[in-house]
Scaffold this motif. Structure first.
Motif, PDB file in Angstrom:
ATOM      1  N   ASP A   1       0.807  -1.218   0.000  1.00 36.43           N
ATOM      2  CA  ASP A   1       0.000   0.000   0.000  1.00 36.43           C
ATOM      3  C   ASP A   1       0.840   1.267   0.000  1.00 36.43           C
ATOM      4  N   GLU A   2       1.893   1.291   0.812  1.00 42.25           N
ATOM      5  CA  GLU A   2       2.691   2.512   0.943  1.00 42.25           C
ATOM      6  C   GLU A   2       4.166   2.153   1.115  1.00 42.25           C
ATOM      7  N   VAL A   3       5.020   3.062   0.682  1.00 43.88           N
ATOM      8  CA  VAL A   3       6.465   2.901   0.868  1.00 43.88           C
ATOM      9  C   VAL A   3       7.052   4.239   1.279  1.00 43.88           C
ATOM     10  N   TYR A   4       7.855   4.230   2.337  1.00 42.07           N
ATOM     11  CA  TYR A   4       8.614   5.394   2.791  1.00 42.07           C
ATOM     12  C   TYR A   4      10.017   4.910   3.121  1.00 42.07           C
ATOM     13  N   PHE A   5      10.975   5.783   2.953  1.00 41.72           N
ATOM     14  CA  PHE A   5      12.331   5.361   3.260  1.00 41.72           C
ATOM     15  C   PHE A   5      12.533   5.240   4.773  1.00 41.72           C
ATOM     16  N   ALA A   6      13.457   4.368   5.146  1.00 41.48           N
ATOM     17  CA  ALA A   6      13.588   3.956   6.544  1.00 41.48           C
ATOM     18  C   ALA A   6      13.982   5.095   7.473  1.00 41.48           C
ATOM     19  N   ASP A   7      14.576   6.150   6.939  1.00 40.90           N
ATOM     20  CA  ASP A   7      14.951   7.253   7.821  1.00 40.90           C
ATOM     21  C   ASP A   7      13.737   8.012   8.356  1.00 40.90           C
ATOM     22  N   SER A   8      12.540   7.704   7.827  1.00 42.73           N
ATOM     23  CA  SER A   8      11.330   8.368   8.299  1.00 42.73           C
ATOM     24  C   SER A   8      10.413   7.425   9.072  1.00 42.73           C
ATOM     25  N   ILE A   9      10.914   6.256   9.450  1.00 41.64           N
ATOM     26  CA  ILE A   9      10.038   5.246  10.042  1.00 41.64           C
ATOM     27  C   ILE A   9       9.393   5.720  11.342  1.00 41.64           C
ATOM     28  N   LYS A  10      10.141   6.414  12.181  1.00 36.04           N
ATOM     29  CA  LYS A  10       9.570   6.858  13.455  1.00 36.04           C
ATOM     30  C   LYS A  10       8.420   7.833  13.214  1.00 36.04           C
TER      31      LYS A  10
ATOM     32  N   VAL B   1      14.512  -2.995  15.593  1.00 36.15           N
ATOM     33  CA  VAL B   1      14.988  -1.851  16.376  1.00 36.15           C
ATOM     34  C   VAL B   1      15.317  -0.712  15.419  1.00 36.15           C
ATOM     35  N   PHE B   2      14.973   0.508  15.812  1.00 34.86           N
ATOM     36  CA  PHE B   2      15.332   1.703  15.046  1.00 34.86           C
ATOM     37  C   PHE B   2      15.380   2.877  16.022  1.00 34.86           C
ATOM     38  N   PRO B   3      16.056   3.967  15.661  1.00 38.21           N
ATOM     39  CA  PRO B   3      16.135   5.122  16.568  1.00 38.21           C
ATOM     40  C   PRO B   3      14.740   5.642  16.911  1.00 38.21           C
ATOM     41  N   GLY B   4      14.437   5.695  18.200  1.00 40.07           N
ATOM     42  CA  GLY B   4      13.149   6.210  18.646  1.00 40.07           C
ATOM     43  C   GLY B   4      12.100   5.154  18.887  1.00 40.07           C
ATOM     44  N   ILE B   5      12.426   3.887  18.711  1.00 41.81           N
ATOM     45  CA  ILE B   5      11.408   2.851  18.893  1.00 41.81           C
ATOM     46  C   ILE B   5      10.937   2.789  20.346  1.00 41.81           C
ATOM     47  N   GLY B   6      11.773   3.229  21.270  1.00 49.02           N
ATOM     48  CA  GLY B   6      11.416   3.200  22.682  1.00 49.02           C
ATOM     49  C   GLY B   6      10.244   4.096  23.046  1.00 49.02           C
ATOM     50  N   SER B   7       9.862   4.991  22.146  1.00 50.09           N
ATOM     51  CA  SER B   7       8.734   5.879  22.439  1.00 50.09           C
ATOM     52  C   SER B   7       7.382   5.218  22.179  1.00 50.09           C
ATOM     53  N   PHE B   8       7.392   3.988  21.625  1.00 52.02           N
ATOM     54  CA  PHE B   8       6.153   3.277  21.315  1.00 52.02           C
ATOM     55  C   PHE B   8       5.872   2.223  22.390  1.00 52.02           C
ATOM     56  N   ASN B   9       4.612   1.842  22.496  1.00 44.96           N
ATOM     57  CA  ASN B   9       4.227   0.701  23.325  1.00 44.96           C
ATOM     58  C   ASN B   9       4.580  -0.560  22.548  1.00 44.96           C
ATOM     59  N   LEU B  10       5.437  -1.401  23.118  1.00 43.08           N
ATOM     60  CA  LEU B  10       5.945  -2.572  22.410  1.00 43.08           C
ATOM     61  C   LEU B  10       5.477  -3.860  23.073  1.00 43.08           C
ATOM     62  N   ASN B  11       5.267  -4.886  22.245  1.00 42.85           N
ATOM     63  CA  ASN B  11       5.008  -6.235  22.751  1.00 42.85           C
ATOM     64  C   ASN B  11       5.772  -7.217  21.875  1.00 42.85           C
ATOM     65  N   ASN B  12       6.670  -7.986  22.480  1.00 41.83           N
ATOM     66  CA  ASN B  12       7.480  -8.921  21.700  1.00 41.83           C
ATOM     67  C   ASN B  12       7.182 -10.384  22.037  1.00 41.83           C
ATOM     68  N   THR B  13       6.030 -10.654  22.643  1.00 41.36           N
ATOM     69  CA  THR B  13       5.687 -12.031  22.992  1.00 41.36           C
ATOM     70  C   THR B  13       4.529 -12.601  22.174  1.00 41.36           C
ATOM     71  N   ILE B  14       3.672 -11.759  21.660  1.00 37.93           N
ATOM     72  CA  ILE B  14       2.468 -12.239  20.964  1.00 37.93           C
ATOM     73  C   ILE B  14       2.768 -12.745  19.564  1.00 37.93           C
ATOM     74  N   LEU B  15       3.597 -12.023  18.810  1.00 40.15           N
ATOM     75  CA  LEU B  15       3.715 -12.254  17.369  1.00 40.15           C
ATOM     76  C   LEU B  15       4.373 -13.582  17.024  1.00 40.15           C
ATOM     77  N   HIS B  16       5.453 -13.928  17.700  1.00 45.07           N
ATOM     78  CA  HIS B  16       6.261 -15.075  17.282  1.00 45.07           C
ATOM     79  C   HIS B  16       5.473 -16.386  17.211  1.00 45.07           C
ATOM     80  N   PRO B  17       4.735 -16.788  18.263  1.00 48.15           N
ATOM     81  CA  PRO B  17       3.999 -18.054  18.144  1.00 48.15           C
ATOM     82  C   PRO B  17       2.903 -18.014  17.082  1.00 48.15           C
TER      83      PRO B  17
END
Length: 497
Positions: free
Chosen positions: A125-134, A163-179
């Motif tokens: 649907d959309e593409v942006y360069f990675a320097d604008s991901i945050k 991981v990317f610069p500024g990812i810490g400002s988001f609510n993260l969950n790293n347990t649901i997706l993998h299984p």
């Protein structure tokens, strides 16, 4: 899409398979369906994955051929390194974030693709360069970013979390997706099965080319080169699914022969059995096929007996496999058929059920019967979180103990090996040694090993056999004899060449 552009697809020429980006769109929808039914996933969640990164060899500027990280490929089909990908779970909207390369890279890499080029190439649907991901993700106000982190139960390694610069400002969950995504990968879609059929067809034909071309005096790596050349020339497969195993003679008893310390470098001798475990890879989808045959095209009586035992075990499993069957039971079935054959051959004596209790089968087949296969040769999902691993010899090497279900793709690879370390230990074991006939076993030690490996799709009624190579003794000897007739006198290979 821009007018005049071809449909977004992967293809390596008219003689190869054309793969639509719909494969990955369907995979994304399957994942979002699972996540939408998970009560732990709130509205407004966004899946975020980081793709494989570009690397150089040690401290040099040599760049190995890049191969995409498997979870990322399963979702997006992206060939290039250093991408991120995001999926809005509720809307299924997909966003790619390619790396922003300096203009100077065009000198070395050719025209640099624009965001619109990538959008069309991968049909997102959309593409942006990675320097604008945050900034882009902030504008979507996600309730949570679902990142990928979890253990691959086959390898014991962990997936790399985005991981990317500024990812810490988001609510993260790293347990649901993998299984959830791992379980999606266990069950192949119709489109994925079509790719796996293609990969198996080309790899099967490449095995036939090897069988027709091999001869005593060649080196193992020359047989390997026949397979690789066929896969790339005829099938557009630039990569192999795994390190090629071209074992001859006693090397057939080395389960993962072909590594850097044993690089398929032995000269094949007249009278050797060849155990060639080879599989091509197309667009990251794997095949995994093993053929065992005599280098000179004619089985000796001992080689024929061992081969027939493995063939009978293989076909017994293929006949019994279907949805609802326990994979551990299939492994035990293969062991029992092989032990009964070994008893007929005089290598073992006594009650076969008692041999099974003593785990004697693991002396001759120490590995598991097979493994899931897909984007990885040893594909994910073998041991979901609640599944316990067996601890007994042989059974602890199983890469899954799940109940088979439709759309699982799994290998069936029984083998018989005469491995001195295991035989000597069993002969010293008071429980196992009572079943072993030492003088007959010693006659077979030089055989090395025999393995027969096929790739199958499980369905309700039985299986679909993806692999198509000569399997019976008669078929193998005929293929090799016909090849000699059609080729005439092949160049003779000696140690001086």
């Amino acid at each position: 899409m821009a007018s005049g552009r071809a449909e977004p697809a992967f293809c390596r020429g008219e003689h190869t398979m054309k793969i639509s980006m719909d494969v990955f769109k369907e995979n994304r929808n399957r994942l979002c369906d699972r996540l939408s039914n998970n009560p732990e996933v709130p509205r407004g969640a966004i899946v975020l994955l980081q793709g494989g990164e570009s690397e150089t060899r040690y401290c040099s500027d040599h760049e190995p051929l890049f191969r995409q990280e498997s979870y990322f490929h399963w979702l997006f089909g992206v060939e290039e390194p250093d991408f991120y990908g995001a999926i809005e779970v509720d809307s299924r909207k997909t966003i790619l974030f390619p790396p922003k390369l300096p203009d100077s890279y065009a000198v070395w890499m050719g025209r640099l693709l624009s965001a619109e080029d990538f959008r069309h190439r991968y049909d997102v649907d959309e593409v942006y360069f990675a320097d604008s991901i945050k900034d882009i993700l902030t504008g979507r106000t996600p309730s949570v970013l679902l990142t990928l982190y979890g253990k691959n139960t086959d390898s014991g390694k962990y997936s790399k979390e985005a991981v990317f610069p500024g990812i810490g400002s988001f609510n993260l969950n790293n347990t649901i997706l993998h299984p959830e995504i791992s379980e999606c990968r266990v069950f192949k879609s119709d489109k994925e099965l079509e790719i796996l059929r293609y990969v198996n067809k080309i790899s099967s034909d490449a095995h036939k080319a090897v069988m027709a071309g091999v001869q005593p005096g060649m080196y193992e790596y020359q047989a390997e080169s026949i397979f690789k050349n066929y896969c790339q020339f005829m099938g557009g497969m630039r990569a192999m699914s795994y390190t090629c195993i071209c074992a001859s003679g006693e090397n057939g008893a080395v389960l993962h022969y072909g590594h850097a310390g044993a690089p398929n470098s032995k000269q094949i001798q007249d009278g050797d059995m060849c155990l060639f475990d080879l599989g091509g890879e197309y667009y990251c989808y794997a095949s995994d096929i093993t053929c065992s045959f005599p280098a000179n095209g004619k089985f000796t009586p001992e080689q024929r007996q061992v081969y027939q035992a493995v063939y009978d075990a293989s076909r017994a499993v293929l006949a019994a496999c279907r949805a609802g069957v326990s994979w551990m039971d299939m492994h035990k079935l293969a062991e029992k058929v092989e032990l009964e054959a070994l008893k007929t051959m005089g290598l073992v004596q006594g009650n076969v059920d008692a041999m099974m209790e003593a785990r004697l089968g693991a002396v001759f087949m120490p590995h598991g019967l097979g493994h899931f296969m897909g984007i990885d040769t040893h594909d994910v999902g073998g041991y979901p979180e609640v599944t316990e691993r067996p601890t007994e010899a042989g059974l602890r090497s199983l890469r899954t103990v799940r109940i088979l279900q439709p759309r699982m793709v799994i290998t069936v690879e029984p083998g018989l090996y005469f491995i001195d370390t295991l035989l000597d230990a069993a002969l010293q074991n008071p429980v196992q040694s009572q079943f072993l006939v030492r003088e007959v076993i010693d006659r077979f030690r030089g055989v090395g090993g025999v393995r027969i490996e096929d790739d199958i799709v499980v369905n309700e009624e039985g299986i679909e056999l993806l692999t198509c190579v000569p399997r019976t003794v008669e078929e193998i000897e005929k293929v090799m004899a016909d090849a000699k007739k059609s080729h005439g006198s092949l160049p003779q290979f000696t140690s001086k060449q």
